[in-house]
Design a protein around this motif. Sequence first.
Motif, PDB file in Angstrom:
ATOM      1  N   THR A  38      55.577  -2.913 -31.825  1.00  0.00           N
ATOM      2  CA  THR A  38      54.388  -2.385 -31.142  1.00  0.00           C
ATOM      3  C   THR A  38      53.218  -3.314 -31.402  1.00  0.00           C
ATOM      4  N   GLN A  40      49.001  -4.603 -29.638  1.00  0.00           N
ATOM      5  CA  GLN A  40      47.867  -4.331 -28.758  1.00  0.00           C
ATOM      6  C   GLN A  40      47.324  -5.626 -28.180  1.00  0.00           C
ATOM      7  N   TYR A  41      46.895  -5.546 -26.918  1.00  0.00           N
ATOM      8  CA  TYR A  41      46.189  -6.630 -26.258  1.00  0.00           C
ATOM      9  C   TYR A  41      45.082  -5.995 -25.432  1.00  0.00           C
ATOM     10  N   ASP A  42      43.851  -6.236 -25.822  1.00  0.00           N
ATOM     11  CA  ASP A  42      42.698  -5.640 -25.160  1.00  0.00           C
ATOM     12  C   ASP A  42      42.873  -4.124 -25.135  1.00  0.00           C
ATOM     13  N   ARG A  43      42.930  -3.510 -23.972  1.00  0.00           N
ATOM     14  CA  ARG A  43      43.077  -2.050 -23.879  1.00  0.00           C
ATOM     15  C   ARG A  43      44.521  -1.603 -23.713  1.00  0.00           C
ATOM     16  N   VAL A  45      48.396  -1.149 -25.063  1.00  0.00           N
ATOM     17  CA  VAL A  45      49.267  -1.061 -26.230  1.00  0.00           C
ATOM     18  C   VAL A  45      50.688  -1.101 -25.680  1.00  0.00           C
ATOM     19  N   THR A  47      54.952  -1.207 -26.568  1.00  0.00           N
ATOM     20  CA  THR A  47      56.057  -1.024 -27.499  1.00  0.00           C
ATOM     21  C   THR A  47      57.294  -1.618 -26.854  1.00  0.00           C
ATOM     22  N   GLN A  60      54.249  -0.213 -21.642  1.00  0.00           N
ATOM     23  CA  GLN A  60      52.856  -0.631 -21.733  1.00  0.00           C
ATOM     24  C   GLN A  60      51.974   0.556 -21.388  1.00  0.00           C
ATOM     25  N   TYR A 106      50.049 -10.047 -26.796  1.00  0.00           N
ATOM     26  CA  TYR A 106      50.226  -9.030 -27.830  1.00  0.00           C
ATOM     27  C   TYR A 106      50.580  -9.663 -29.169  1.00  0.00           C
ATOM     28  N   THR A 118      52.099   4.601 -28.835  1.00  0.00           N
ATOM     29  CA  THR A 118      51.199   5.617 -28.300  1.00  0.00           C
ATOM     30  C   THR A 118      52.022   6.856 -27.919  1.00  0.00           C
TER      31      THR A 118
END
Length: 126
Positions: A38, A40-43, A45, A47, A60, A106, A118
Motif C-alpha cells: 500500500t 500514497q501519491y498525492d490524493r 492511495v 493497494t 486505487q 507511489y 483504505t
Amino acid sequence: MKKILVVACGILLLQGCVTTHNFFEIQPTSTVNSGNWTGQYDRLVATLSLKSDGTGVICQDALGTARIMSVKKSYDRLYSQDGTYWKIQDETPQTMKLNYAIGGGYLMKKDDNLTLATPACLEKLK
C-alpha cells in the motif's frame, strides 16, 4: 495555429509513453516480492496485491472512490489493464517505488495484513 499543433502532438506523444495497448500480450515475470503493498501519491492511495507469478490486482482510491484493475509485472514495470504502467524502482522486501512514466508515483510499503489499505479498497480486495 502552430501552438495548437505543437500541443496536440505533445499530448499524443505523452499518451504513447504512459499507456500500453496490448495488456493481454504482456508476459508477466515472477517476483520474490509477492503479497500486498500500500502506498500514497498525492490524493490517491493504492493497494497492490501481487502473486509470485507476477499477476495481481491494484486498487486505487481517490477520496473514497475506489477502482480495481488487473496488473502484470514484467521485469521492472507494472502494467494495468487500463493502459497505465509504472516503472518499479528501489524494490526491497519492505518497500518499492511505482513511478508513472511522466513522473511522480507511489512509495509502496509491504502491507500483507492490509492495515494501510483504505476502507474502500479493503472492501474491493476481499
